[in-house]
Structures are given as C-alpha cells and as structure tokens.
Design an enzyme around this catalytic site. Structure first.
Site, PDB file in Angstrom:
ATOM      1  N   CYS A   2     101.345  45.400  18.509  1.00 15.18           N
ATOM      2  CA  CYS A   2     102.011  46.681  18.356  1.00 15.18           C
ATOM      3  C   CYS A   2     103.435  46.501  18.856  1.00 15.18           C
ATOM      4  CB  CYS A   2     101.317  47.742  19.196  1.00 15.18           C
ATOM      5  SG  CYS A   2      99.555  47.818  18.872  1.00 15.18           S
ATOM      6  N   ARG A  27     105.989  45.008  13.549  1.00 16.76           N
ATOM      7  CA  ARG A  27     104.929  44.545  14.448  1.00 16.76           C
ATOM      8  C   ARG A  27     103.598  45.257  14.210  1.00 16.76           C
ATOM      9  NH1 ARG A  27     106.944  41.655  18.651  1.00 16.76           N
ATOM     10  NH2 ARG A  27     105.039  41.988  19.827  1.00 16.76           N
ATOM     11  N   TRP A  74      99.377  48.398  15.505  1.00 19.26           N
ATOM     12  CA  TRP A  74      98.549  47.544  14.647  1.00 19.26           C
ATOM     13  C   TRP A  74      97.157  47.637  15.250  1.00 19.26           C
ATOM     14  CZ3 TRP A  74      95.597  42.997  15.086  1.00 19.26           C
ATOM     15  CH2 TRP A  74      95.270  42.380  13.868  1.00 19.26           C
ATOM     16  N   ASN A  98     100.775  47.399  24.264  1.00 20.49           N
ATOM     17  CA  ASN A  98     100.609  46.350  23.260  1.00 20.49           C
ATOM     18  C   ASN A  98      99.734  45.275  23.884  1.00 20.49           C
ATOM     19  OD1 ASN A  98     100.875  44.357  21.289  1.00 20.49           O
ATOM     20  ND2 ASN A  98     102.807  43.603  22.155  1.00 20.49           N
ATOM     21  N   GLY A  99      98.621  44.931  23.224  1.00 20.43           N
ATOM     22  CA  GLY A  99      97.740  43.899  23.761  1.00 20.43           C
ATOM     23  C   GLY A  99      96.296  44.364  23.683  1.00 20.43           C
ATOM     24  N   GLU A 497     101.802  26.647   1.316  1.00 16.97           N
ATOM     25  CA  GLU A 497     102.727  27.710   1.725  1.00 16.97           C
ATOM     26  C   GLU A 497     102.970  28.694   0.571  1.00 16.97           C
ATOM     27  OE1 GLU A 497     103.750  28.926   4.299  1.00 16.97           O
ATOM     28  OE2 GLU A 497     105.613  29.978   3.850  1.00 16.97           O
ATOM     29  N   LYS A 501     102.104  32.650   0.787  1.00  9.99           N
ATOM     30  CA  LYS A 501     103.119  33.681   0.531  1.00  9.99           C
ATOM     31  C   LYS A 501     102.626  34.639  -0.536  1.00  9.99           C
ATOM     32  CE  LYS A 501     105.086  33.423   3.152  1.00  9.99           C
ATOM     33  NZ  LYS A 501     105.397  32.625   4.329  1.00  9.99           N
ATOM     34  N   GLU A 504      99.717  37.035   0.705  1.00  4.40           N
ATOM     35  CA  GLU A 504     100.024  38.067   1.698  1.00  4.40           C
ATOM     36  C   GLU A 504     100.956  39.151   1.155  1.00  4.40           C
ATOM     37  OE1 GLU A 504     101.815  36.780   5.427  1.00  4.40           O
ATOM     38  OE2 GLU A 504     103.048  35.308   4.421  1.00  4.40           O
ATOM     39  N   HIS A 520      87.827  17.696  -8.126  1.00  7.98           N
ATOM     40  CA  HIS A 520      86.598  17.701  -7.322  1.00  7.98           C
ATOM     41  C   HIS A 520      86.048  19.109  -7.106  1.00  7.98           C
ATOM     42  CE1 HIS A 520      86.964  13.437  -6.551  1.00  7.98           C
ATOM     43  NE2 HIS A 520      88.249  13.632  -6.299  1.00  7.98           N
ATOM     44  N   LYS A 618     103.714  41.212  12.111  1.00  7.76           N
ATOM     45  CA  LYS A 618     104.606  40.061  12.208  1.00  7.76           C
ATOM     46  C   LYS A 618     104.169  39.091  13.293  1.00  7.76           C
ATOM     47  CE  LYS A 618     108.255  37.695  11.285  1.00  7.76           C
ATOM     48  NZ  LYS A 618     108.131  36.854  10.087  1.00  7.76           N
TER      49      LYS A 618
HETATM   50  O1  M6R Z   1     105.382  33.510  14.946  1.00  4.00           O
HETATM   51  P1  M6R Z   1     104.547  32.386  14.443  1.00  4.00           P
HETATM   52  O2  M6R Z   1     105.349  31.367  13.699  1.00  4.00           O
HETATM   53  O3  M6R Z   1     103.727  31.744  15.514  1.00  4.00           O
HETATM   54  O4  M6R Z   1     103.541  33.049  13.416  1.00  4.00           O
HETATM   55  C1  M6R Z   1     102.543  32.300  12.791  1.00  4.00           C
HETATM   56  C2  M6R Z   1     101.891  33.078  11.667  1.00  4.00           C
HETATM   57  O5  M6R Z   1     101.324  34.252  12.152  1.00  4.00           O
HETATM   58  C3  M6R Z   1     102.884  33.433  10.554  1.00  4.00           C
HETATM   59  O6  M6R Z   1     103.517  32.299  10.041  1.00  4.00           O
HETATM   60  C4  M6R Z   1     102.162  34.177   9.414  1.00  4.00           C
HETATM   61  O7  M6R Z   1     101.243  33.329   8.794  1.00  4.00           O
HETATM   62  C5  M6R Z   1     103.165  34.741   8.421  1.00  4.00           C
HETATM   63  N1  M6R Z   1     102.782  36.060   8.026  1.00  4.00           N
HETATM   64  C6  M6R Z   1     103.282  33.902   7.195  1.00  4.00           C
HETATM   65  O8  M6R Z   1     104.184  34.432   6.288  1.00  4.00           O
END
Ligand code: M6R
Length: 623
Positions: A2, A27, A74, A98-99, A497, A501, A504, A520, A618
């Site tokens: 959060c 966040r 969140w 937050n936590g 990657e 992308k 998500e 395979h 994030k």
């Molecule tokens: O802040 P970080 O690089 O540790 O975050 C890692 C992942 O949570 C982050 O890369 C996440 O997978 C992104 N949403 C990818 O776009």
C-alpha cells in the site's frame, strides 16, 4: 504494497495528502482514504476505489487542517471495500498501515475479549485498538504507540495521529519502506520519495524499529526495541547534510518532481519506454569511460574477484529476467558459473553458498520482500552482498554490503521497462569488469564491448521507431486468447520478459519458451489463432531460430518476428519488426523495446489501465 502519506506543517493538509496519494497510487489502488484533524476533531473519509473516487467524497472547500494521514490500498486481508479501506480508528486514534501484521488473529481475539468490536476484516485494525486500549489504561499516546508496537509481529510502516495530540504526527517503520520528508517548518512521511518531491528533496530514511515523532518545527527519532545496526549507504546518489549531533541524518536526493510526472505522455509506461536512451546513458555515465574503477567503488577487491568460484543472483519478475541475461554475459566474458534463481524460491531452500561468495540481488524498488529475504539469507551465509537497485535509501540498498544504483529515475508504471534496460546496462558493466579482472577478457575485446555499449542509447532511440508498427500489430492480435514468445540463448530471457509484459498489461495469456524447446510440448498449441512472437537476431543461433519459425508456419501459426535482418524474414513471417544490429551480447537491449511497446499497445487497445493493471502493485512488499 500500500502507499501511506502524512503531513504536519503550515499548509492545508488535505490537498498535500491527496497529491502525495496520487503519486503513490501505483503501489495499490483498491481503496483510498484520509484522516485529518481540524476544529471539529478527527475526520475520516475513505472509499473503495481509486484516489479520484476519494476526491469525490471530500468536503469542498478543503477543511482547514494542518495535520493528516492518507492511504492507498493493495488488499491483503479483507476484500477491497469501504469498510476495509484505511485509515482505521479507535477512540480518537487513527492509523494508516503498509505491510502485514502476522499475529493479528491472536491480537484480535485478545482485544475482542476486552470488548472491542471490529469494524473491518483487516489485520491493521488491531493497531488503533491496541493503542487506544493502552491509553484507556492511563498511558499517554506516545507510550501507548510504543506498547502497541511491541505487541506486533510482521512488517509495517505506520502513520498515526491522535485526537489527544493534534500537534504530533507519528511514523513507525519495521520492515516496510518509510521515509520522512523534511521541509521548512513542515514534515511529511511517505512510502516512497516521489510522494512529496514537489515540496522537498531532503529526506530521512527511517531504519527498522525506529519511530519518528514530528511536530511542525522538529522531528525526533526514537528507537523502539533493539537498534538495528545501520548500514545506510546513500551518499553516491544524494548529498548528506551535516546536522547537529543527535539529529536524524538528512539526505538530499537528486530526483526532480518532473521525473515523477507524465510530461505530456498519456501513460507513465509509454513515457518510461521512451526514457530508455537517457536512463541507460545515465546508468553507465559514471563507469563507462573507466569500468575497472567500478570494483573499488563496490568494495570488491582483486583478491575477492580472483577467488570467486560461483556467483549467485536472485530477483523477481522483470529483474529476474535481467539476471538471466546477465548469466549468459558473465559466464561468457568472465568464465564464472552464475546461479540465477527466483528470490521466493532461493530463500526457502538450502543454499550452497560459501563464505566470500558473491551474491547479487537485482531490484528496481529495493523493497521486494522475497528479494530482501534472499539477500539476508545470503548475507547470513557469509556471502558478500551487492544489490543492483534503483531507489536510493531503499531497504535493499541499505542492507547490502554494496550498492550499484541504476539511474532510471522513479519508475511509476507498474510494468517495469526502463528499470530493466538500466539493470542490463549495470550488469553489462559488471560483466566486462569481472571478465577483465579475471583475465578472461582481453583489453581489445573489452574495448570493443564498451564502445558498443556506449552506442546503446542511440541504438535504443532507433529501435523505438517501431512504435507505430507495434500499435498496428497490437490491433491484429487483439482478441487472441494466448500467445507464445520464443527466443534462444541470451534472447530467451527476452522472450520471457515479452510474455510477462504482455500478460500483465493486456491480460492476454502468454508464455515465454526457449525456441528449441517448442517441439517438446508447446507446439501442440499452435494454430491460426495463436500468434507466436520470435526474437531472431542474426547470431550463431539464427539459422536454428529460422527452423523454429518454419515449424510454426507449417502448423498454420502466425509469426511476428523481431530481427535485425528483415529482408530474409519477410517471406517467412507474417509481421517483421526491425531493430538495429548490435553486438550479440547487447542485442537484448534492443529486442526488448518492440516487446514492451507491443504489450503497451495491446493493453491500451484492450481498454486496460496500463499504468495500474488489475490485481498488481508496483512494489511487492509481501511474501
Ligand atoms: O522492484 P523489483 O525489481 O524487485 O520488482 C520485481 C517485480 O515485482 C517486478 O519486476 C514485476 O514483475 C513487474 N510488474 C514486472 O513488470
């Protein structure tokens, strides 16, 4: 995950809090709320939904309050709803959190037996109830906060205000990020720096176990429980201010408010994709002319580097993909075996790390719970820990033995883009240096690679020219249920990657696979409804990749190819996206660009909020 904010000073608190929350909305965006103290006492406004939903229920004109706290959520405990939205309150005490409070069930039953009736399903609500219960027992607010905190297990960043002490704002940190913004006769707290950059660039980075008590004119730090030895390493990204003895250490950061703005773009994600030429250049700036100097600055002696038998890297999500790219480069240039592992797996198994091994964590935020836990685990085993991190003062940067900052600036879009290429830049530099120091990379080769690396910002600029084409392709794949991404060698992580992308941001299911592995299993999925993205740069694996494209075509698949050799591929593939040629070790920088753009446009065309995709946040500060 959060976002929390707080303000005390001479300004009208509500607009300041709302502005801070807007900047932290990446966040979490399930619900939002604020609380402030004015002539009527404490007022709380909160709602399910986003900050703009919250702004609709606020009084106009903004009430005259000089102190307040805010929250953007969140959800972890309890569904996104009005009743679970923060702040939570009891007996004139208001808390944003937050936590995760791990022992909340036990605390809840203790409080219930004292007659407390809970108004939410959250873990957080036990905190204001504990504080107010200690106050009822006769303790003042500050002592009650200390007592309540000593009851808590878990991770938390707390912001607290109380009816009894309208001149004090309290912030407590244990395991979740929390910074204090220092202004002239005003203080702020927030989960992240961009919240208040428009008001101040001076920050105090709280340590775990610390409480900050702010009045309008001063801030005082209290150590709650045993002191955690500070390993704060900040100065190379900020200037340390000299303060009177006993005062908290104030650091001035070099981010500007504009860095956290959209600057004319409709989306942060698109702005951040376009920033990459600059952010890669910035990340390399300090070292590119003399990479060898990097080792000293990282505290890595020649003896350590020569003695290395293995290198361990742990990370999550996109940062994990950067780690996978690094494995290919480091093993090739430095002949050093590299173990790369997803942090949440690494931390939960027996680690064969020997003393003096080098462990690298890669994290944009520096707050990812699993990555932090992996780093701590490696440190416990005696490894030298280095973090590649984008946020000055973040937990990873403070706890690691050494930090290499990426200079990507604040990354606000939930999908990581510019942080990834900045991580690649940092990792390439480290690979070159390790190769040279270990005598595996001769000076001429190192020189060639460094000069190619210097060209990367302008090559990325050229790669961005495919923007319009990726938008057209996105409109053609709209409606697809699933996609396959294929790559080989160093571009296999780029396929992973690209798939991450796409899923998500567009919510289209996608899988990344090594191209050679398709036969395979995944080949069974291929038909005319299954777009297949193939990363096919000209290198030693090019012809093998061409065979994989033939295999897809033979089964009626639709192929979208990313290549620096378009003429040869136009006859085979349905779509050919051209990127500039580069040294094979550096091709991931360029191949990832069209994949970021393809995901971006697919998300936009599907009507999604690409900066804040559903269910995500994030910074993943829960395990
Ligand atoms: O802040 P970080 O690089 O540790 O975050 C890692 C992942 O949570 C982050 O890369 C996440 O997978 C992104 N949403 C990818 O776009």
């Amino acid at each position: 995950m959060c976002g929390i904010v707080g303000y005390i000073g001479y300004r009208n608190a509500l607009p300041v809090l709302m502005d801070g929350l807007k900047r932290l909305e990446y966040r979490g965006y399930d619900s939002a709320g604020v609380a402030y103290i004015n002539g009527n006492g404490i007022e709380i406004k909160k709602t399910k939904g986003r900050i703009e939903d919250l702004s609709r229920i606020l009084p106009l004109p903004a009430p005259d309050a000089k102190i307040g706290v805010g929250h953007t959520r969140w959800a972890t405990h309890g569904a996104p709803s009005d009743r679970n939205a923060h702040p939570h309150a009891c007996g004139g005490v208001v808390v944003v959190h937050n936590g995760i409070i791990e022992n909340y069930r036990e605390l809840r039953s203790r409080l219930a037996s004292e007659g407390h009736q809970f108004a939410s399903d959250t873990d957080t609500e036990v905190i204001p109830r504990l504080i107010s219960s200690y106050m009822k027992g006769g303790l003042p607010l500050e002592d009650s906060i200390k007592k309540a905190v000593s009851d808590l297990r878990g991770s938390y960043a707390l912001g607290i205000i109380g009816q009894d002490c309208p001149g004090n704002l309290y912030a407590v940190r244990n395991g979740s990020p929390l910074i204090i913004g220092v202004g002239q006769d005003e203080y702020f707290f927030a989960s992240d720096i961009p919240a208040f950059l428009q008001f101040t660039k001076k920050f105090i980075f709280l340590e775990d176990g610390q409480m900050c008590v702010m009045s309008g004119r001063q801030a005082r730090l209290e150590q709650l429980g045993p002191a955690v030895p500070s390993k704060t390493k900040l100065p190379d990204a900020g200037t340390e201010k000299t303060e009177p003895a006993g005062s908290p250490r104030v650091v001035e950061v070099d981010w500007t408010p504009e860095m956290a703005e959209k600057e004319g773009y409709d989306y942060f994600m698109l702005k951040e994709i376009y920033e990459q030429p600059r952010t890669v250049r910035e990340t390399m700036r300090e070292w590119i002319e003399n990479p060898a100097a990097m080792l000293d600055s990282l505290g890595l002696t020649s003896k350590t580097v020569l003695g290395l038998r293995r290198l361990h890297i742990a990370a999550c999500g996109t940062s994990y993909h950067a780690a996978l790219v690094a494995k290919y480069i480091i093993e090739a240039l430095a002949h050093l075996p590299v173990d790369v592992e997803i942090a949440s797996e690494f931390r939960h198994r027996e680690q064969l790390i020997e003393k003096n091994n080098l462990f690298i964590s890669i994290t944009q935020s520096g707050e990812t719970a699993d990555t932090l836990a992996a780093q701590r685990e490696a440190s416990k085993k005696g490894a030298f820990t280095l973090t590649i991190c984008n946020v000055v003062g973040s937990t990873a940067s403070r706890e690691a033995d050494s930090v290499l900052y990426t200079r990507a600036g604040p990354e606000i879009g939930v999908a990581s883009t510019k942080a990834f290429t900045a991580q690649l830049a940092a990792l390439c530099l480290i690979s070159i240096v390790l190769g040279m120091k270990r005598g595996r990379l001769i000076a001429a080769e190192a020189e060639t690679l460094t000069s190619q690396l210097k060209k990367m910002p302008s090559l990325i600029e050229k790669a961005l020219a495919c923007d319009k084409q990726t938008m057209d392709i996105a409109s053609k794949i709209k409606g697809s249920r699933s996609m396959l991404y294929l790559g080989r060698g160093i571009n296999y992580p780029i396929a992973l990657e690209g798939a991450l992308k796409l899923k998500e941001i567009s919510y289209i299911h996608a899988e990344g696979y090594p191209a050679g592995e398709m036969k395979h299993g995944p080949i069974a999925l291929i038909d005319s409804g299954m777009p297949v993205v193939v990363v096919a740069p000209v290198n030693n694996l090019f012809e093998k990749t061409l065979s994989n494209i033939e295999e897809v075509k033979a089964r009626g698949g639709r192929v979208i190819v990313i290549t620096d050799e378009p003429p040869g591929l136009r006859a085979m593939a349905d779509e050919v996206i051209e990127v500039p040629s580069a040294h094979p070790a550096l091709s991931p920088f360029l191949n990832v660009i069209p994949l970021q753009l393809l995901a971006f446009w697919s998300g936009v065309l599907n009507g999604n909020d690409v900066d804040k995709p559903r269910n995500l946040a994030k910074s993943v500060t829960v395990e």
